[in-house]
Write an enzyme that holds these catalytic residues in place. Structure first.
Site, mmCIF file in Angstrom:
data_model
loop_
_atom_site.group_PDB
_atom_site.id
_atom_site.type_symbol
_atom_site.label_atom_id
_atom_site.label_comp_id
_atom_site.label_asym_id
_atom_site.label_seq_id
_atom_site.Cartn_x
_atom_site.Cartn_y
_atom_site.Cartn_z
ATOM 1 N N CYS A 411 19.421 -34.765 -44.918
ATOM 2 C CA CYS A 411 20.182 -34.604 -43.680
ATOM 3 C C CYS A 411 21.469 -35.418 -43.690
ATOM 4 O O CYS A 411 22.495 -34.988 -43.151
ATOM 5 C CB CYS A 411 19.332 -34.981 -42.480
ATOM 6 S SG CYS A 411 18.737 -36.695 -42.489
ATOM 7 N N HIS A 455 16.568 -39.030 -39.003
ATOM 8 C CA HIS A 455 17.424 -37.855 -39.105
ATOM 9 C C HIS A 455 18.862 -38.243 -38.773
ATOM 10 O O HIS A 455 19.113 -39.257 -38.106
ATOM 11 C CB HIS A 455 16.932 -36.770 -38.143
ATOM 12 C CG HIS A 455 17.519 -35.421 -38.385
ATOM 13 N ND1 HIS A 455 17.401 -34.767 -39.591
ATOM 14 C CD2 HIS A 455 18.251 -34.602 -37.575
ATOM 15 C CE1 HIS A 455 18.009 -33.598 -39.504
ATOM 16 N NE2 HIS A 455 18.547 -33.484 -38.301
ATOM 17 N N ASP A 471 23.680 -29.632 -35.540
ATOM 18 C CA ASP A 471 22.859 -30.126 -36.644
ATOM 19 C C ASP A 471 22.983 -29.185 -37.834
ATOM 20 O O ASP A 471 22.379 -28.095 -37.855
ATOM 21 C CB ASP A 471 21.396 -30.211 -36.201
ATOM 22 C CG ASP A 471 20.533 -30.919 -37.235
ATOM 23 O OD1 ASP A 471 21.049 -31.256 -38.314
ATOM 24 O OD2 ASP A 471 19.337 -31.145 -36.963
#
Length: 667
Positions: A411, A455, A471
């Site tokens: 991520c 994250h 995202d």
């Protein structure tokens, strides 16, 4: 010193037995927090103490004791680098607890050692405060009480099991008083502070991030926090727990700028319905508190920073319970100050030329920030990007290598690359680091968030609309957002490969998963209702209990509980400690109901003879009881207390409830 005085000062064998066991139970949990040589010292001193008791060794002399003390203090200093601080202080305390066992030779020394053991148990709560530790501490407390009983009441505790039985009884008697003090005793701030253990907070988010950092966190199953909502919990895809914002990029790492940490006033307006929830946060050694956007909390020492993170004035050094409410649809910073806008566009002067050129091309094609962000997300979804914890090593131009060559990453790779491109296109943007998702526990109706839920995502800004969250990981690996890390890695990587014994790896086994969730629910209840029963929560509970008519009812119930507890402890009907005399007094009360009272100075045998004359039909039972009592009290013929009880029971059965008294007969 006379022989009698020497025996009076000697330490009973029962006391020494329980002290040795108690010392082991107190010291073993400290094994991770004290230098290993202290454990060796404990074994040597224990064996030496046993040999002294067996008269096969002598007590150490003054020079030996001085040498052990100085050597132990020097060893602690070499191991910890100081004699000040929590870990060094705990090591010195345990060392004193060990050496005192070797130096002990009188009852006073044993008493000091017992009280020192209780203090060591309390110090253990500075390192560990879980439910399992609380249950374990009952063992050293029980053995220390048994040692105290063996030291003070040798006649009562002739055997080790008798001392332990009495110790458990004392602990049960203290339980109601402990609960009352827990509920009503005011929670005060400590009068001192100590540096927290260095082993706390070693795992978790830091104030800077490189792509590999998030991958390391995703290999850890350490608990971060638990959250419970008022009402239904939001969908997993909406659970983005903000911890901090990273707005400074040096070509490799993202970090917090000095400007973001100095500005504290957030510009925002509430929109939509708020989400209300409470969080029990594990010790992290960091000041930021995870929350959903945009959050408010009633805690005085917590403030909302300009980047919309919650930050505490002090680092979180022990489990913290806080309530918050969030407005996910809030308008954030519709107008940016020049300073914040300048920081949100910061990039290194050189590096990653391909990404910069691509950003300029995108800017020409998509002049609106929303359209450009959508194009970026679509490109991530269409191109052969791969979500993995083991990406290849990137070169000096890490953004170019990731976007156009390797296309494999975690991520942090996707969030960092997207922010770089947005900034290069003239759109203020930043990386947000925190946690996403969480495991729902159906037993307790709460979410559990662990380190592998760490994250990173993206925020970009446009005039009038403010900050918007996107995202890019969701475009590449939507299963990571909707189902979790385990499902995202199931195709080609093992989940928690570094922790083969973790129960989280066996969630597919129903009974293992059920036991794990139930135990986690117990720990959550312990943290929320015991460790979290502080200040504000205590006042809220007491206000609720003492509102209106409930106050007198509660006070009356409390008084009743205290009265019953006093009756159970003091047993006024058993004021006589002598069991034989208690039975004889019951015999007296039985005859008193029929007008027969023992005269002052009248012996048991004379009183029994007078009773047999007054009650001829029960004379045999009276004579049997008196004979049993006299034999038990004054003779040694094997008569037992049980025989005396049976004689009294036989007499009580023979006597009617009320006979005509002597006065009635004469009338």
């Amino acid at each position: 010193m006379s022989e009698q005085a020497r025996l009076a000062q000697s330490i009973p064998r029962i006391c020494l037995t329980w002290l040795l066991l108690a010392q082991a139970l107190v010291i073993v949990p400290f094994a991770l927090h004290i230098p290993p040589p202290l454990l060796v010292l404990w074994l040597v001193c224990s064996l030496w103490r046993i040999q002294i008791f067996r008269m096969r060794a002598r007590l150490p002399g003054t020079w030996v004791k001085a040498g052990l003390l100085v050597g132990t203090a020097g060893g602690v200093y070499l191991a910890r680098g100081s004699l000040v601080g929590l870990e060094a202080g705990a090591a010195l305390l345990i060392a004193a607890f060990i050496l005192k066992m070797l130096e002990m030779h009188t009852r006073r020394d044993a008493l000091v050692l017992i009280f020192l053991g209780f203090f060591c148990v309390v110090v253990g709560y500075l390192f560990e405060d879980s439910l399992l530790w609380a249950l374990f501490t009952l063992l050293p407390i029980g053995t220390l009480l048994a040692a105290l009983i063996g030291l003070q009441q040798v006649d009562v505790a002739r055997k080790p099991e008798m001392a332990l039985r009495l110790a458990l009884k004392l602990m049960l008697q203290a339980l109601p008083l402990m609960l009352i003090m827990f509920l009503f005793f005011p929670r005060l701030e400590p009068l001192w502070s100590l540096p927290q253990p260095s082993n706390k907070g070693v795992t978790g988010l830091s104030d800077s991030m490189a792509p590999g950092d998030m991958a390391e966190l995703s290999r850890s199953a350490a608990l971060v926090f638990r959250a419970s909502f008022e009402g239904p919990a939001p969908a997993r895809s909406q659970l983005y727990w903000r911890s901090l914002t990273l707005d400074q990029f040096d070509g490799r790492r993202w970090s917090q700028s000095g400007r973001s940490q100095s500005v504290q006033l957030a510009q925002w307006s509430k929109r939509g319905e708020p989400l209300r929830y409470s969080i029990v946060l594990e010790p992290s050694g960091r000041p930021w508190l995870p929350s959903l956007d945009v959050a408010e909390t009633g805690q005085d020492e917590v403030r909302l920073m300009s980047d919309f993170r919650l930050q505490r004035r002090r680092p979180v050094s022990q489990a913290l319970l806080y309530a918050a409410q969030s407005w996910p649809e809030a308008l954030r910073d519709p107008q940016l100050t020049d300073n914040i806008q300048h920081q949100a566009l910061q990039l290194p002067a050189r590096g990653n030329p391909e990404a910069r050129q691509w950003a300029a091309d995108l800017k020409r094609r998509y002049p609106q920030p929303d359209r450009l962000a959508e194009a970026l997300l679509g490109w991530f979804a269409e191109q052969p990007f791969h979500y993995t914890l083991k990406p290849p090593t990137l070169g000096p131009d890490s953004i170019d290598d990731f976007l156009f060559t390797s296309r494999q990453g975690f991520c942090a790779h996707y969030a960092g690359a997207m922010v770089f491109v947005l900034r290069a296109a003239g759109i203020p943007a930043r990386v947000v680091a925190g946690y996403q998702g969480g495991e729902f526990n159906p037993d307790g109706q709460y979410l559990t968030v662990r380190q592998f839920d760490a994250h990173a995502w993206v925020e970009y800004w446009q005039p009038g609309t403010g900050w918007r969250s996107v995202d890019p990981t969701a475009a590449v690996a939507p299963q990571r957002i909707e189902q979790g890390l385990e499902q995202a890695l199931s195709a080609d990587e093992a989940f928690l490969a570094d922790s083969p014994m973790s129960a989280l790896r066996y969630r597919h086994v129903p009974w293992i998963n059920a036991v794990r969730l139930s135990w986690d629910n117990l720990n959550y209840g312990w943290q929320r209702w015991v460790l979290g029963y502080q200040g504000q929560q205590q006042l809220q509970v007491l206000d609720r209990w003492f509102a209106g008519w409930q106050a007198p009812a509660f006070v009356a119930g409390l008084a009743l509980v205290l009265a019953l507890m006093a009756l159970w402890i003091f047993k006024p009907w058993q004021r006589e400690n002598d069991a034989q005399l208690r039975l004889f007094h019951a015999f007296e009360r039985l005859l008193a109901r029929h007008g027969l009272r023992r005269l002052p100075g009248e012996g048991a045998q004379a009183f029994g003879a007078r009773a047999m004359l007054a009650l001829p039909q029960q004379a045999e039972a009276i004579e049997a009881f008196i004979a049993q009592f006299m034999a038990l009290r004054y003779a040694v013929d094997g008569t037992s207390l049980q025989g005396l009880r049976r004689a009294l029971k036989h007499l009580r059965r023979d006597l009617p409830w009320r006979l005509p008294t002597i006065k009635d007969k004469h009338s």
